[in-house]
Structures are given as C-alpha cells and as structure tokens.
Write a protein that holds these residues in place. Structure first.
Motif, PDB file in Angstrom:
ATOM      1  N   THR A 113      10.775  -8.122  -5.402  1.00 31.75           N
ATOM      2  CA  THR A 113       9.489  -8.031  -6.095  1.00 31.75           C
ATOM      3  C   THR A 113       9.424  -6.726  -6.877  1.00 31.75           C
ATOM      4  OG1 THR A 113       8.452  -9.281  -4.313  1.00 31.75           O
ATOM      5  CG2 THR A 113       6.995  -8.033  -5.775  1.00 31.75           C
ATOM      6  N   LEU A 114       8.863  -6.771  -8.058  1.00 29.79           N
ATOM      7  CA  LEU A 114       8.714  -5.551  -8.848  1.00 29.79           C
ATOM      8  C   LEU A 114       7.709  -4.622  -8.181  1.00 29.79           C
ATOM      9  CD1 LEU A 114       8.704  -6.924 -12.505  1.00 29.79           C
ATOM     10  CD2 LEU A 114      10.611  -6.033 -11.165  1.00 29.79           C
ATOM     11  N   ALA A 115       7.990  -3.332  -8.252  1.00 25.87           N
ATOM     12  CA  ALA A 115       7.158  -2.331  -7.588  1.00 25.87           C
ATOM     13  C   ALA A 115       5.786  -2.239  -8.241  1.00 25.87           C
ATOM     14  CB  ALA A 115       7.848  -0.967  -7.646  1.00 25.87           C
ATOM     15  N   SER A 116       4.834  -1.712  -7.485  1.00 29.44           N
ATOM     16  CA  SER A 116       3.508  -1.456  -8.035  1.00 29.44           C
ATOM     17  C   SER A 116       3.636  -0.490  -9.208  1.00 29.44           C
ATOM     18  CB  SER A 116       2.603  -0.844  -6.959  1.00 29.44           C
ATOM     19  OG  SER A 116       2.512  -1.695  -5.839  1.00 29.44           O
ATOM     20  N   ALA A 117       2.858  -0.751 -10.270  1.00 30.84           N
ATOM     21  CA  ALA A 117       2.871   0.088 -11.476  1.00 30.84           C
ATOM     22  C   ALA A 117       4.263   0.165 -12.081  1.00 30.84           C
ATOM     23  CB  ALA A 117       2.344   1.492 -11.173  1.00 30.84           C
ATOM     24  N   PHE A 118       5.022  -0.932 -11.970  1.00 29.65           N
ATOM     25  CA  PHE A 118       6.382  -0.969 -12.525  1.00 29.65           C
ATOM     26  C   PHE A 118       6.367  -0.571 -13.995  1.00 29.65           C
ATOM     27  CE2 PHE A 118       9.500  -3.438 -14.989  1.00 29.65           C
ATOM     28  CZ  PHE A 118      10.674  -2.901 -14.482  1.00 29.65           C
TER      29      PHE A 118
ATOM     30  N   PRO B 119      12.114   8.163 -10.219  1.00 28.60           N
ATOM     31  CA  PRO B 119      11.193   7.073  -9.901  1.00 28.60           C
ATOM     32  C   PRO B 119      10.903   6.927  -8.412  1.00 28.60           C
ATOM     33  CG  PRO B 119      12.706   6.372 -11.613  1.00 28.60           C
ATOM     34  CD  PRO B 119      13.166   7.729 -11.168  1.00 28.60           C
ATOM     35  N   LEU B 120      11.927   6.985  -7.559  1.00 31.25           N
ATOM     36  CA  LEU B 120      11.704   6.815  -6.123  1.00 31.25           C
ATOM     37  C   LEU B 120      10.812   7.922  -5.579  1.00 31.25           C
ATOM     38  CD1 LEU B 120      12.336   5.372  -3.456  1.00 31.25           C
ATOM     39  CD2 LEU B 120      14.339   6.852  -3.233  1.00 31.25           C
ATOM     40  N   ALA B 121      11.052   9.163  -6.001  1.00 26.14           N
ATOM     41  CA  ALA B 121      10.246  10.281  -5.517  1.00 26.14           C
ATOM     42  C   ALA B 121       8.802  10.162  -5.995  1.00 26.14           C
ATOM     43  CB  ALA B 121      10.852  11.602  -5.987  1.00 26.14           C
ATOM     44  N   LEU B 122       8.616   9.754  -7.244  1.00 22.21           N
ATOM     45  CA  LEU B 122       7.257   9.569  -7.755  1.00 22.21           C
ATOM     46  C   LEU B 122       6.522   8.473  -6.988  1.00 22.21           C
ATOM     47  CD1 LEU B 122       8.075   9.938 -11.531  1.00 22.21           C
ATOM     48  CD2 LEU B 122       6.385  11.313 -10.315  1.00 22.21           C
ATOM     49  N   SER B 123       7.247   7.410  -6.615  1.00 19.54           N
ATOM     50  CA  SER B 123       6.638   6.334  -5.833  1.00 19.54           C
ATOM     51  C   SER B 123       6.151   6.848  -4.483  1.00 19.54           C
ATOM     52  CB  SER B 123       7.658   5.207  -5.641  1.00 19.54           C
ATOM     53  OG  SER B 123       7.197   4.262  -4.709  1.00 19.54           O
ATOM     54  N   HIS B 124       7.004   7.600  -3.779  1.00 19.62           N
ATOM     55  CA  HIS B 124       6.615   8.149  -2.480  1.00 19.62           C
ATOM     56  C   HIS B 124       5.487   9.163  -2.624  1.00 19.62           C
ATOM     57  CE1 HIS B 124      10.084   6.143  -0.843  1.00 19.62           C
ATOM     58  NE2 HIS B 124       9.889   6.671   0.345  1.00 19.62           N
ATOM     59  N   ALA B 125       5.593  10.012  -3.658  1.00 22.83           N
ATOM     60  CA  ALA B 125       4.566  11.043  -3.845  1.00 22.83           C
ATOM     61  C   ALA B 125       3.207  10.412  -4.101  1.00 22.83           C
ATOM     62  CB  ALA B 125       4.953  11.958  -5.004  1.00 22.83           C
ATOM     63  N   ALA B 126       3.153   9.404  -4.975  1.00 28.69           N
ATOM     64  CA  ALA B 126       1.880   8.754  -5.286  1.00 28.69           C
ATOM     65  C   ALA B 126       1.289   8.093  -4.044  1.00 28.69           C
ATOM     66  CB  ALA B 126       2.078   7.723  -6.396  1.00 28.69           C
ATOM     67  N   ALA B 127       2.143   7.432  -3.250  1.00 29.68           N
ATOM     68  CA  ALA B 127       1.644   6.784  -2.029  1.00 29.68           C
ATOM     69  C   ALA B 127       1.116   7.817  -1.037  1.00 29.68           C
ATOM     70  CB  ALA B 127       2.759   5.967  -1.395  1.00 29.68           C
ATOM     71  N   HIS B 128       1.826   8.960  -0.922  1.00 27.16           N
ATOM     72  CA  HIS B 128       1.372  10.015  -0.011  1.00 27.16           C
ATOM     73  C   HIS B 128       0.044  10.604  -0.494  1.00 27.16           C
ATOM     74  CE1 HIS B 128       1.800  12.818   3.234  1.00 27.16           C
ATOM     75  NE2 HIS B 128       1.861  13.868   2.439  1.00 27.16           N
ATOM     76  N   MET B 129      -0.102  10.756  -1.799  1.00 37.34           N
ATOM     77  CA  MET B 129      -1.363  11.248  -2.352  1.00 37.34           C
ATOM     78  C   MET B 129      -2.502  10.288  -2.031  1.00 37.34           C
ATOM     79  SD  MET B 129       0.130  12.507  -6.044  1.00 37.34           S
ATOM     80  CE  MET B 129      -1.473  12.783  -6.795  1.00 37.34           C
ATOM     81  N   ILE B 130      -2.241   8.984  -2.148  1.00 34.58           N
ATOM     82  CA  ILE B 130      -3.263   7.978  -1.837  1.00 34.58           C
ATOM     83  C   ILE B 130      -3.613   8.016  -0.350  1.00 34.58           C
ATOM     84  CG2 ILE B 130      -3.672   5.496  -1.702  1.00 34.58           C
ATOM     85  CD1 ILE B 130      -1.969   5.261  -4.292  1.00 34.58           C
ATOM     86  N   ASN B 131      -2.569   8.091   0.498  1.00 36.27           N
ATOM     87  CA  ASN B 131      -2.807   8.098   1.945  1.00 36.27           C
ATOM     88  C   ASN B 131      -3.631   9.303   2.389  1.00 36.27           C
ATOM     89  OD1 ASN B 131      -1.376   5.741   2.243  1.00 36.27           O
ATOM     90  ND2 ASN B 131       0.526   6.733   2.872  1.00 36.27           N
TER      91      ASN B 131
ATOM     92  N   ARG C 187      -0.309   3.899 -11.116  1.00 34.27           N
ATOM     93  CA  ARG C 187      -0.268   3.721  -9.656  1.00 34.27           C
ATOM     94  C   ARG C 187      -1.572   4.166  -9.008  1.00 34.27           C
ATOM     95  NH1 ARG C 187      -0.338   2.148  -5.271  1.00 34.27           N
ATOM     96  NH2 ARG C 187       1.196   2.411  -3.591  1.00 34.27           N
ATOM     97  N   LEU C 188      -2.065   5.333  -9.398  1.00 37.23           N
ATOM     98  CA  LEU C 188      -3.282   5.851  -8.775  1.00 37.23           C
ATOM     99  C   LEU C 188      -4.509   5.071  -9.235  1.00 37.23           C
ATOM    100  CD1 LEU C 188      -2.544   9.684  -8.986  1.00 37.23           C
ATOM    101  CD2 LEU C 188      -2.284   8.186  -7.006  1.00 37.23           C
ATOM    102  N   THR C 189      -4.529   4.741 -10.515  1.00 44.61           N
ATOM    103  CA  THR C 189      -5.664   3.972 -11.032  1.00 44.61           C
ATOM    104  C   THR C 189      -5.697   2.580 -10.416  1.00 44.61           C
ATOM    105  OG1 THR C 189      -5.564   5.189 -13.121  1.00 44.61           O
ATOM    106  CG2 THR C 189      -6.763   3.098 -13.127  1.00 44.61           C
ATOM    107  N   GLY C 190      -4.536   1.965 -10.272  1.00 46.47           N
ATOM    108  CA  GLY C 190      -4.463   0.632  -9.697  1.00 46.47           C
ATOM    109  C   GLY C 190      -4.951   0.567  -8.271  1.00 46.47           C
ATOM    110  N   ASP C 191      -4.921   1.701  -7.566  1.00 42.14           N
ATOM    111  CA  ASP C 191      -5.400   1.739  -6.184  1.00 42.14           C
ATOM    112  C   ASP C 191      -6.817   2.300  -6.099  1.00 42.14           C
ATOM    113  OD1 ASP C 191      -5.171   2.075  -3.134  1.00 42.14           O
ATOM    114  OD2 ASP C 191      -3.164   1.446  -3.677  1.00 42.14           O
ATOM    115  N   GLY C 192      -7.451   2.447  -7.272  1.00 41.52           N
ATOM    116  CA  GLY C 192      -8.812   2.978  -7.279  1.00 41.52           C
ATOM    117  C   GLY C 192      -8.886   4.446  -6.926  1.00 41.52           C
TER     118      GLY C 192
END
Length: 742
Positions: free
Chosen positions: A145-150, A341-353, A316-321
């Motif tokens: 599956t394509l990643a969020s905010a691909f 890309p992988l680091a940005l994905s983890h960083a954005a998720a950590h920021m959201i969490n 990514r951040l906008t898509g999660d509100g």
C-alpha cells in the motif's frame, strides 16, 4: 477454451468515415469444433447481417488467434449459410505440417519464436468442478500500500517511464538503486499500482532478499494463473514454467523484484519477454555492474528534494488534522533529517503522537543526549516498515563485513562518518596519517606485523562501501568525492565504541591537515571544502581535538578564513576557538593566548579596532606574566598592539611601545636582524604620522643604509625604504634632498 485476437472487420467501419477500426476479437473456441480442420470462433455477440450482401467480418481474415497466450490459429471467413456472421480459424499446427512453413517461421519470426508446437489444454477439470475462469487482471504479492501523504516524485517517475519506453520490443528492466529509506519500494509500488489501474494483466510482487523467495513467488503465480504443468510439486519447475510463459505470452505483465541483496544468486531468474509485453522493475541497495548486465538499466534513487520534503510534511500533518504543528522550522527540520523519506515519515508520526511542533521536534533531534532511536522511535513506524531507522540505515553492514577480508571497511566507515555529509576530498584517503590508522586496524595474523595500507587499498574499501550504498565514492565529484548521508553517519557514530573515538578524531584531523594546500588560493574550492569538513569534525569530535592541546588543524582553518578575507566568518570562528580554549585548556595556556591574538587580528582586519585593542592589551599583559618581557611572542604582541593604536589614531600610546620594541629587538636580535629593521621602520612611520619628521628621518636613513648593505640597491624592500625616506624629506621641507632620493 477462451480465445482473443484483433482485426479490422467491416462492421467496425460502418459509422466511421476514416475506415475500419481495430476490433478486439474475443470469445470461446468450443471443444466440439476442435476435432475439425476448421475451428469455430464463437464470439459472445454476432454482428448484424451485412447490407446488400456485405460480409460483416470482411477485413478480419488473417488475424492471429491466441489461446492461453499461444498462437493457435489464423482467422478466416466462413459459414455463408449464417450470413458470414461467424468466424472460423485455421489451426496453426496444421500449417506447421506444410513443407517449408516451419523453416519460414524460424527464419522470419520474432526473436525467440519457436516452430515447435506447444500443447494448449483447456481447463476442463476446473470447469467440471464449477471453478470460474481466471479473472484478469491478476495481482500476486500483494503490492504494498502506498504510504500516507505519498509523494509522486514525478521527475523520478518520468525517468523510470522514459527508460522503459527506450526498451523497444524487448523487455527492459529498470533497477532502482539507492540507500536505505530513500523510498525505492514505494516508487516501485506506485508503478505497480499504476500498472494494475492501466489494465496490465499480471502484476507479480516478489520479495527478492533471498532467491528462494523469488522462486516461491514465481511458483505461486504459475499456479494462480493455472499454467499447464504447474502442479505445485516442484517449486523450481513451476517457476521455470512461469518464466517460459512470460517470455512468449501476449498478455501485459509486470514483475517487481523488491530488495535484491545478492545479484549473483539471482542469475537465471530474471524474467524476459520476446513479445515486448512484459516489464521488470527491481529495487536494491547494491550499486554494482552485475545489476546492469542483460539489458538492465540502473536508476539511482536519492532522497527527497527540499520541495518534496516540505510537501510531505505539510500533507502528512494536515491529513491527520495536525497542521498546527507546522511552523517556519519545517525546512530546517527536513534538512536536519537529510530529506530522507523514511526519517521524515517517522518524524512526522512522532510529532503527531507527542504533539510536537517542528521547532520542538528539531530541538529534540539536535539535542546532544538524544539518540536516533529516541528521535525516530519504533512507535512512529505507522507505515509498517518493520525495522528501526538505525537498522535500516546500516542494514548492509553485515554483508560488507562478509565481503571485506581486510577488516578495513568498518574503520573506514567510522572515519567518513566524522566528516561533512556534503562530501570530503578523496585525497584525504591518500594521506599518510589516515593510512597509518587504517594499517593499525586491518585484520592480520596475530604473529604478523600488519601490512601498510596503500592508497589503492583504501580506494578499494571505499568502493566496497559504495557498492553496498553506505556511502558514495565518485572521484568525478572531487573535492567532494566521498559522501555519506547525515543520518547514516549519525547511526555509525552512535554505534562507535567510546574507546576508539579519540584515535578516529586525531587520524581524521591529521589527514585533513596533511591535505591542506599551501597557499590557500592555489586551490580555492579544495580549501572551502576542507574548512567545511574541519567545522564538521570539530563538532563531532567534541573534546578529542583539545587534548593535550588544540589540534593544529583548528588553527589552520582559522588562518585560512583570514587569508580569504572573510572577516565576519573569521571573527566568529576565532571567538569560538578562544572560548573553547579558555574552557578546555585554561586562560593561561599558550594555545589560549594564540587564539586570543588571532581573534584580535580578525577584529583588526574587519576594521573593528575598538574591539581588537582590549584583547591585544590583555595578550601583552598575559605574555609578559607567563613568558617574560623578552620572549619573542611577547615582542610580537607588543608590536601588534602598537599597530592597533596607530590605526586608531592613538600615536601617543603607540610610540612608547614601538620605542621599547625597537630597543628590545636591538638588544636581543641585533641591529641587522630583519625583525629589528621592521621595528625601526614601524617606529619611524609612527613618528612621521605624529608630525615628528625630524625624529623619523634618522631612523629611515638607517633602515635604507642597512637594506642597501644587506639586500642591495634594487631589492623591493630597499626601493620601498628609499621612497619612504624621500616622502619624509618632503614633509620636512627638504624637497631637494627628496628629489635626490627619487
């Protein structure tokens, strides 16, 4: 048995002024008709009877008829009793029995075409059991599956499509090559998803870390599309059946081989197509020539561009509100993560969490105690990647160790990790200090003395690390020929034992210093690169370049800034060096005094004498106290202070110091020493600027006489001294004497 073909029947042209249009012919070949020499082609819908005796199928004769991807016959018009509304097919195997036809096919057929008849079997068993026919398209994998905010990364996608389009009639394989976390698999998944949406008949996604995984997926595919002979008893045999089918089928297909780790083991398992209907896409960290053999094209995949990284964070951040977490530090955050890309994905998720703004996350990431596994934790793996970021970045390291009998790869990786991610000179790896360090690290029998590492051997190790995508070694990019992604370097440094860090730092600093050109301006680009790498090394080596004293490299870089006329940068640099020296070595250490003097000189070069003078005054006091009045460094410091007084228009304070400096030079060095002549000339200049020409003239006359005696009448310094004296005569109203000198 289902059949398919294509033709230009007359009924397809009835409403088209341009003539007949291509019509996709498809239907069923009834088993009852196959016992005859002419087979009935039973289409689901028959065309209407032709007008005034026209034959609706006219123009379709000669169409190739395929069953299960095999050419089985040629369409002919027949059956006048039904108004020519039904087609027949002449069986191809009948034609193969005609004299000369088989040799005609062999000589003029498409490369790979065989004149030997294959057995094509209808799925009677499946029909009897009530199973449906194969529902094309078929997906075997499945495709990730394509990643969020691909991010579509359109320039790379165009490059992939362009390489594919250049392949002509033979299958073209693209190999997406790049380091861990750059998004190779996601790009391949996007291409596979597009292929399915575009109607590609078969898409196979095979994990390719091990050859057995590929074979198993091929065998599963053969069973899924019910290829004759693929009975599930022998996976290798079934996989070969699939490859044979892929080579000759008219169906469109795509095979993705994801994460190839051993290109040699994959030999013989690369799909090919003799019909031009297939496409292979592979991903790998490897960067070796074997991957580009056999018509394969390598496409290098790098990190996001700054715009792509910024767009990803925003989406990514906008898509999660959580768009309130975006701020003006978003570009700096992306840069700190190296746009990976992988680091940005983890960083954005950590920021959201954790509800961290870009500014807050950047502070956490750059904090000295924070390790990568804390800044990019497993809990932030929202896309199911399945590995820690540090593990991903260094995944190839075990393979490198296996391929490196010398044991030099890991030490070389640790050395490179201390330098600028933007690149450092390849010449550093020819420097004796670095080669000596590597020699001490190489694997050798316990009883034998390690053999000296040569520049060629160091280059071989760099290319090995390059092949496994742990760094880039490209001499065409000199003086930034050797580069390592910032996060890879950080992962390496965090895994480096503490006891080897001081030796790594010293060896690297020695190598940079050895590579420095003299003078700087001969190789300006090299000098800029060496300064950047010195800054990076200083920040990563911490205190290891300050014991037992300041490493000479740090002073060399500072002098380079002064020589380049970079006043603002020079002041900032020497302020930092002075502060560090005071903190680590103490106020009275000789290196601290030297750093202060250089700081004062940088202020003076920038025209900021008011700030230079207090530092120089302190330097004189410290040197007199620590080294004594007669020490050469003390004399130089006094002279420098006097020069600053002169430039500030404070001649009344400069003259007593210069008089003292001259007297001390005459006493300690003698009247004819070059430094004494300079001190005498400086005092004369100060007298002259104070309007005391009568006192300046005897000094200048003595300087001229000494230079004429020591260096000759025509030496440049002699000519300058003569000009200075003439000018002083003129100011004193002695024009005739001045003219005689000129």
């Amino acid at each position: 048995m289902p059949f398919e073909g294509a033709g230009f029947p007359a009924f397809a042209a009835e409403d088209n002024e341009a003539g007949a249009q291509c019509e996709y012919l498809r239907g069923v070949l009834p088993a009852v008709s196959m016992s005859t020499a002419g087979w009935v082609l039973d289409c689901p819908v028959w065309p209407a009877p032709g007008k005034t005796g026209e034959r609706p199928w006219a123009g379709a004769s000669g169409s190739a008829i395929f069953c299960h991807g095999r050419l089985v016959g040629v369409a002919i018009e027949d059956n006048w009793a039904l108004g020519w509304r039904r087609l027949h097919a002449a069986p191809i195997h009948e034609a193969l029995s005609l004299p000369g036809f088989a040799s005609l096919v062999s000589r003029h057929g498409h490369p790979g075409t065989s004149s030997a008849a294959d057995e094509v079997i209808a799925e009677h068993g499946a029909a009897a059991r009530g199973q449906d026919e194969i529902a094309w398209p078929v997906e075997v994998g499945p495709v990730p599956t394509l990643a969020s905010a691909f991010q579509p990364r359109n320039s790379l996608r165009r490059q992939i499509e362009g390489a594919r389009a250049g392949g002509g009639a033979v299958v073209l394989t693209q190999v997406l090559s790049g380091g861990g976390g750059v998004g190779k698999t996601q790009l391949a998944a996007a291409s596979a998803t597009d292929a399915l949406n575009d109607g590609t008949d078969l898409v196979v996604w095979a994990a390719a870390a091990e050859t057995q995984q590929v074979i198993a997926q091929y065998a599963q595919t053969a069973a899924r599309i019910r290829l004759p002979g693929a009975d599930g008893q022998d996976p290798q045999a079934d996989a070969r059946i699939l490859l044979d089918w892929l080579a000759t089928t008219s169906r469109r297909w795509l095979v993705v081989l994801d994460d190839i780790t051993d290109s040699a083991a994959l030999k013989g398992w690369w799909p090919v197509s003799h019909t031009g209907r297939g496409w292979v896409l592979a991903t790998t960290r490897l960067n070796e020539a074997r991957l580009t053999g056999g018509g394969r094209t390598r496409i290098n995949i790098d990190v996001y561009s700054p715009d792509e990284a910024r767009a990803y964070l925003q989406a990514r951040l906008t898509g999660d509100g959580m768009d309130h977490l975006l701020d003006d530090q978003a570009p700096a955050l992306a840069e700190a993560l190296g746009h990976l890309p992988l680091a940005l994905s983890h960083a954005a998720a950590h920021m959201i969490n954790e509800e961290l703004t870009c500014t807050a996350y950047l502070a956490l990431f750059n904090s000295q105690p924070t390790r990568l596994e804390q800044a990019l934790p497993e809990s932030a793996d929202t896309e199911g990647y399945g590995r820690k970021v540090t593990t991903t970045l260094l995944l190839s390291l075990n393979a490198v160790k296996t391929a490196d009998p010398t044991g030099l790869a890991v030490p070389a990786l640790r050395l490179a990790a201390l330098l600028d991610p933007a690149g450092h000179p390849h010449a550093v790896w020819t420097a004796p200090p670095l080669l000596d360090y590597l020699t001490g690290q190489r694997t050798s029998p316990e009883t034998a003395e390690p053999e000296q590492v040569t520049p060629d051997q160091a280059h071989t190790v760099l290319r090995l690390l390059h092949r496994f995508a742990l760094l880039v070694c490209d001499t065409r990019a000199e003086p930034r020929a050797v580069r390592m992604h910032a996060l890879t370097g950080r992962a390496v440094r965090e895994s480096t034992p503490d006891d080897v860090r001081p030796f790594l730092a010293t060896a690297t600093a020695d190598a940079l210093l050895h590579s420095w050109p003299d003078p700087d301006h001969v190789h300006p680009e090299l000098t800029v690169t060496l300064r950047a790498n010195t800054d990076t090394l200083a920040s990563r080596a911490d205190v290891h370049l300050w014991h037992p004293s300041c490493h000479p490299l740090l002073f060399r870089a500072g002098r380079s800034l002064v020589d380049a006329g970079l006043a603002r940068s020079s002041m900032a640099y020497w302020q930092k060096i002075t502060t560090n020296s005071e903190r680590l070595l103490g106020d009275n250490h000789p290196d601290t005094l030297t750093a202060r003097s250089n700081l004062a000189a940088s202020y003076q070069e920038a025209g900021r004498n008011d700030e230079a003078i207090p530092i120089k005054e302190r330097a004189v006091v410290d040197l007199e106290r620590l080294l004594g009045n007669d020490h050469p460094n003390t004399l130089i410091a006094r002279s420098n202070l006097a020069t600053s007084y002169q430039e500030a228009g404070r001649n009344d304070e400069a003259i007593p110091i210069l008089e003292r400096v001259l007297a001390e030079h005459e006493r300690l060095l003698g009247n004819d020493h070059p430094n004494t002549l300079i001190a005498r000339s400086n005092l004369a200049t100060s007298y002259q600027e104070a309007g005391r020409s009568n006192e300046a003239i005897p000094l200048l006359e003595q300087v001229l006489a000494d230079l004429e005696r020591l260096m000759g009448d025509n030496h440049p310094r002699t000519l300058i001294a003569r000009s200075n004296l003439a000018h002083c005569y003129q100011e004193a109203g002695r024009s005739n004497t001045a003219i005689e000198q000129m």
